[in-house]
Design a protein around this motif. Structure first.
Motif, PDB file in Angstrom:
ATOM      1  N   GLN A  40       0.836  -1.192   0.000  1.00 40.27           N
ATOM      2  CA  GLN A  40       0.000   0.000   0.000  1.00 40.27           C
ATOM      3  C   GLN A  40       0.870   1.240   0.000  1.00 40.27           C
ATOM      4  OE1 GLN A  40      -2.601   1.359   3.396  1.00 40.27           O
ATOM      5  NE2 GLN A  40      -1.477   3.015   2.467  1.00 40.27           N
ATOM      6  N   HIS A  41       0.392   2.292  -0.643  1.00 36.21           N
ATOM      7  CA  HIS A  41       1.149   3.537  -0.752  1.00 36.21           C
ATOM      8  C   HIS A  41       0.968   4.404   0.485  1.00 36.21           C
ATOM      9  CE1 HIS A  41       0.863   2.389  -5.096  1.00 36.21           C
ATOM     10  NE2 HIS A  41       2.146   2.664  -4.985  1.00 36.21           N
ATOM     11  N   LYS A  42       0.366   5.532   0.341  1.00 36.47           N
ATOM     12  CA  LYS A  42       0.261   6.504   1.428  1.00 36.47           C
ATOM     13  C   LYS A  42      -1.053   6.424   2.184  1.00 36.47           C
ATOM     14  CE  LYS A  42       4.185   8.458   0.452  1.00 36.47           C
ATOM     15  NZ  LYS A  42       5.323   8.423   1.288  1.00 36.47           N
ATOM     16  N   ILE A  43      -2.171   6.382   1.456  1.00 34.56           N
ATOM     17  CA  ILE A  43      -3.486   6.301   2.097  1.00 34.56           C
ATOM     18  C   ILE A  43      -4.288   5.216   1.387  1.00 34.56           C
ATOM     19  CG2 ILE A  43      -5.681   7.460   2.578  1.00 34.56           C
ATOM     20  CD1 ILE A  43      -4.254  10.059   2.802  1.00 34.56           C
ATOM     21  N   GLY A  44      -4.954   4.401   2.162  1.00 31.09           N
ATOM     22  CA  GLY A  44      -5.837   3.392   1.603  1.00 31.09           C
ATOM     23  C   GLY A  44      -7.039   3.220   2.508  1.00 31.09           C
ATOM     24  N   VAL A  45      -8.105   2.730   1.936  1.00 33.30           N
ATOM     25  CA  VAL A  45      -9.284   2.416   2.728  1.00 33.30           C
ATOM     26  C   VAL A  45      -9.691   0.987   2.399  1.00 33.30           C
ATOM     27  CG1 VAL A  45     -10.832   3.502   1.053  1.00 33.30           C
ATOM     28  CG2 VAL A  45     -11.606   3.173   3.383  1.00 33.30           C
ATOM     29  N   LEU A  46      -9.935   0.198   3.428  1.00 36.59           N
ATOM     30  CA  LEU A  46     -10.282  -1.210   3.288  1.00 36.59           C
ATOM     31  C   LEU A  46     -11.718  -1.397   3.758  1.00 36.59           C
ATOM     32  CD1 LEU A  46      -8.261  -4.300   4.037  1.00 36.59           C
ATOM     33  CD2 LEU A  46     -10.385  -4.029   5.289  1.00 36.59           C
ATOM     34  N   ILE A  47     -12.500  -2.102   2.952  1.00 42.67           N
ATOM     35  CA  ILE A  47     -13.885  -2.403   3.299  1.00 42.67           C
ATOM     36  C   ILE A  47     -14.116  -3.887   3.058  1.00 42.67           C
ATOM     37  CG2 ILE A  47     -16.301  -1.986   2.703  1.00 42.67           C
ATOM     38  CD1 ILE A  47     -14.926   0.859   1.816  1.00 42.67           C
ATOM     39  N   GLY A  48     -14.662  -4.555   4.052  1.00 42.76           N
ATOM     40  CA  GLY A  48     -14.978  -5.972   3.925  1.00 42.76           C
ATOM     41  C   GLY A  48     -16.320  -6.174   3.245  1.00 42.76           C
ATOM     42  N   ASP A 110     -23.369  -7.634   2.355  1.00 35.10           N
ATOM     43  CA  ASP A 110     -23.283  -6.441   3.183  1.00 35.10           C
ATOM     44  C   ASP A 110     -21.829  -5.998   3.201  1.00 35.10           C
ATOM     45  OD1 ASP A 110     -24.100  -4.386   4.803  1.00 35.10           O
ATOM     46  OD2 ASP A 110     -24.622  -5.639   6.520  1.00 35.10           O
ATOM     47  N   ILE A 111     -21.600  -4.786   3.685  1.00 33.14           N
ATOM     48  CA  ILE A 111     -20.239  -4.265   3.773  1.00 33.14           C
ATOM     49  C   ILE A 111     -19.910  -3.944   5.227  1.00 33.14           C
ATOM     50  CG2 ILE A 111     -20.195  -3.368   1.422  1.00 33.14           C
ATOM     51  CD1 ILE A 111     -20.720  -0.553   2.644  1.00 33.14           C
ATOM     52  N   THR A 112     -18.630  -3.964   5.539  1.00 30.31           N
ATOM     53  CA  THR A 112     -18.178  -3.589   6.878  1.00 30.31           C
ATOM     54  C   THR A 112     -17.853  -2.099   6.894  1.00 30.31           C
ATOM     55  OG1 THR A 112     -15.836  -4.011   6.408  1.00 30.31           O
ATOM     56  CG2 THR A 112     -17.159  -5.880   7.194  1.00 30.31           C
ATOM     57  N   PRO A 113     -17.750  -1.503   8.071  1.00 29.80           N
ATOM     58  CA  PRO A 113     -17.305  -0.105   8.133  1.00 29.80           C
ATOM     59  C   PRO A 113     -15.893   0.018   7.557  1.00 29.80           C
ATOM     60  CG  PRO A 113     -18.234  -0.799  10.233  1.00 29.80           C
ATOM     61  CD  PRO A 113     -18.107  -2.032   9.385  1.00 29.80           C
ATOM     62  N   PRO A 114     -15.570   1.184   7.006  1.00 29.62           N
ATOM     63  CA  PRO A 114     -14.249   1.359   6.392  1.00 29.62           C
ATOM     64  C   PRO A 114     -13.135   1.427   7.431  1.00 29.62           C
ATOM     65  CG  PRO A 114     -15.467   3.423   6.364  1.00 29.62           C
ATOM     66  CD  PRO A 114     -16.406   2.379   6.886  1.00 29.62           C
ATOM     67  N   THR A 115     -11.988   0.901   7.042  1.00 27.35           N
ATOM     68  CA  THR A 115     -10.767   1.015   7.835  1.00 27.35           C
ATOM     69  C   THR A 115      -9.777   1.809   7.002  1.00 27.35           C
ATOM     70  OG1 THR A 115     -11.140  -1.127   8.882  1.00 27.35           O
ATOM     71  CG2 THR A 115      -8.886  -0.259   8.935  1.00 27.35           C
ATOM     72  N   VAL A 116      -9.337   2.957   7.513  1.00 25.52           N
ATOM     73  CA  VAL A 116      -8.385   3.797   6.800  1.00 25.52           C
ATOM     74  C   VAL A 116      -6.984   3.387   7.225  1.00 25.52           C
ATOM     75  CG1 VAL A 116      -7.583   6.161   6.405  1.00 25.52           C
ATOM     76  CG2 VAL A 116     -10.030   5.689   6.645  1.00 25.52           C
TER      77      VAL A 116
END
Length: 149
Positions: A40-48, A110-116
């Motif tokens: 991963q670079h500088k900023i990423g957001v992960l969603i399940g 469904d999706i999970t809350p985002p993790t930054v």
């Protein structure tokens, strides 16, 4: 065959979800297969993603690209915690739109809350993933990673 249909639906719906959320011209480049690890670079957001289709979506980009996108969408420059919050909300909007589109295609999920995720990191724990590069006009390059279990 069902998995292939699901992956195709996720890829196509992801592109449509991104274009539905971001009000700028988006050039979608050729997707490719990614094997671990993902750097991963500088900023990423992960969603399940849970339900009929299980996996994760990561939206990854440079800080400057997220800043330009935030300024383009909201008209003000974002930095620090506001930029990180924007990245999480952007991921949440795209994944929510993705869930709606996939439901229309007959998938229950469904999706999970985002993790930054901020800073340099490597992600393991998946066999294969699709890497979808996108270029947003006057903003920059992003990678959308779709890890399907």
């Amino acid at each position: 065959m069902i998995l292939t249909r699901s992956v195709t639906d996720i890829l196509n719906s992801s592109i449509e979800a991104i274009k539905g959320v971001i009000p700028l011209y988006i050039d979608v480049l050729q997707p490719s297969l990614l094997t671990e690890p993902f750097s991963q670079h500088k900023i990423g957001v992960l969603i399940g993603i849970t339900g009929d289709v299980r996996g994760r979506m990561i939206i990854d980009g440079e800080e400057e690209c997220f800043q330009s996108l935030g300024a383009s969408m909201f008209g003000i420059p974002l930095e620090g915690e506001m930029l990180e919050s924007f990245a999480g909300e952007l991921g949440n909007m795209i994944a929510g739109n993705l869930a709606t589109l996939l439901a229309q295609a007959g998938h229950t999920l469904d999706i999970t809350p985002p993790t930054v995720i901020v800073g340099q990191s490597k992600m393991y724990g998946f066999e294969k993933a699709l890497e979808l590069p996108i270029v947003i006009e006057k903003v920059g390059h992003f990678l959308v990673i779709l890890m399907i279990e």
